[in-house]
Design an enzyme around this catalytic site. Structure first.
Site: not given
Ligand code: KIV
Length: 287
Positions: A45, A84, A183
C-alpha cells in the site's frame, strides 16, 4: 520460469537460500521484476506514496489496490505476488478481513495477502488463514499505524519495545500466518525472532540475519524523491535518468532535431498523385 509457491519459500528457508523481493505497482515494473528473477513481488500500500502521490498510505482503497495488483499480475504472470491489505480493509472485524482477503484473491489473482499488526490483528489473521489464504504478517514499524507509533520510527530498540515485537511475532505465527515481514527493527531482535519462530522471517530495515530482504522499488531504484529511509540501498536512479531524457527531448523538439527522417512515415503512392489530392482540397476550399 516456474512460479514459486509458499512451500518453495519454506524450502528456501530450510536450505538457507535467501529470498529477494521488492514492491511493484504496475505492469512495466512487474515485468522488469520477473525478467530480473525476483523471488516474489509485494503490491504494497506504499502504492499510495510511491505512485499515487498521497502523503501516506492511509487513503489507499481496496479498489485501487486491486487495480494495481491486476496490472502487476499481467506483468509478472509467473511470480508469487502478495497483495497488501489497505488501511480499513481488515481492522474492523475478522469477518470483514476475511471477506476482503477473499476479494483480493478472486479479483486481483494474488497468491497471498499481507496485513500489518501483531497481537491486535491475530483474530483477523486466523479468519483469513482459515479461509485457505496464505497470510504474511507484518510487525515492527507498521506504516498504517504510524500515528500511534509517533511517525515512521524504528521499533524494538529498548527491552520493553523488543518484548512487544517478539510477542507479536510469536502471536502472528500462532494465528496461522505462513511468513512474517519485520520492518524497522534492530538486527539483533530480528535474528532472535528468526530463531524462535518456524515460519520464514523477512526484513525491510531489520537486518541481515533472517530469511530474505524486501525493498520498495521507488526507494531502491530512485523514483521516490521525497525522502530515503536509512535502510535503503539505491541500486539505480530512475528519476535522474527520466528527467535528463525528458530535458533532451524538449531540447530536440525546440531545435528541430526530432523527429528525424527515420521516425517519419512515407507516402506509398507517387508524389504526383498526392499533389493532385492536395490540389483537389485547395480548389474545393476556394469555392
Ligand atoms: O506497503 C508496503 O510497501 C509495505 C512495506 C513498507 C513493507 O508494507
Amino acid at each position: 520460469m516456474k512460479k514459486k509457491s509458499i512451500l518453495d519459500f519454506i524450502q528456501m528457508k530450510e536450505d538457507g537460500e535467501k529470498v529477494a523481493w521488492m514492491t511493484a505497482y504496475d505492469y512495466p515494473m512487474a515485468s522488469f521484476s520477473e525478467q530480473a528473477g525476483l523471488d516474489m513481488i509485494l503490491v504494497g500500500d506504499s502504492l499510495g506514496m510511491i505512485v499515487l502521490g498521497y502523503k501516506d498510505t492511509i487513503p489507499v482503497t481496496m479498489e485501487e489496490s486491486i487495480i494495481h495488483c491486476q496490472a502487476v499480475r499481467r506483468g509478472a504472470p509467473n511470480t508469487f505476488i502478495i497483495g497488501d491489505m489497505p488501511f480499513g480493509s481488515y481492522q474492523i472485524s475478522p469477518e470483514v478481513a476475511a471477506a476482503n482477503a477473499i476479494r483480493f484473491l478472486k479479483e486481483a489473482n494474488v497468491d497471498a495477502i499481507k496485513l500489518e499488526g501483531g497481537i491486535r490483528v491475530c483474530e483477523q489473521i486466523q479468519a483469513i488463514a482459515e479461509s485457505g489464504i496464505v497470510v504474511f504478517g507484518h510487525i515492527g514499524l507498521t506504516p498504517q499505524s504510524s500515528g500511534v507509533q509517533g511517525g515512521f520510527k524504528a521499533q524494538g530498540r529498548t527491552v520493553e519495545s523488543a518484548r512487544a515485537v517478539i510477542d507479536d511475532a510469536i502471536a502472528v505465527e500462532k494465528a496461522g500466518a505462513m511468513a512474517l515481514l519485520v520492518e524497522g527493527v534492530p538486527s539483533e531482535v530480528t535474528s532472535f525472532i528468526t530463531k524462535v519462530i518456524n515460519i520464514p522471517v523477512y526484513s525491510i530495515g531489520a537486518g541481515i540475519d533472517c530469511d530474505g530482504q524486501l525493498l520498495i522499488c521507488g526507494d531502491m531504484l530512485g523514483m521516490f524523491q521525497e525522502f530515503t529511509p536509512k535502510f535503503v540501498k539505491k541500486y539505480a536512479n530512475i528519476a535522474e535518468v527520466a528527467v535528463q531524457g525528458i530535458k533532451d527531448y524538449i531540447s530536440d523538439v525546440k531545435t528541430l532535431k526530432f523527429p528525424e527522417d527515420k521516425h517519419c512515415y512515407h507516402i506509398k503512392d507517387s508524389e504526383d498523385a498526392f499533389d493532385k489530392l492536395f490540389e483537389e482540397y485547395e480548389l474545393s476550399a476556394l469555392k
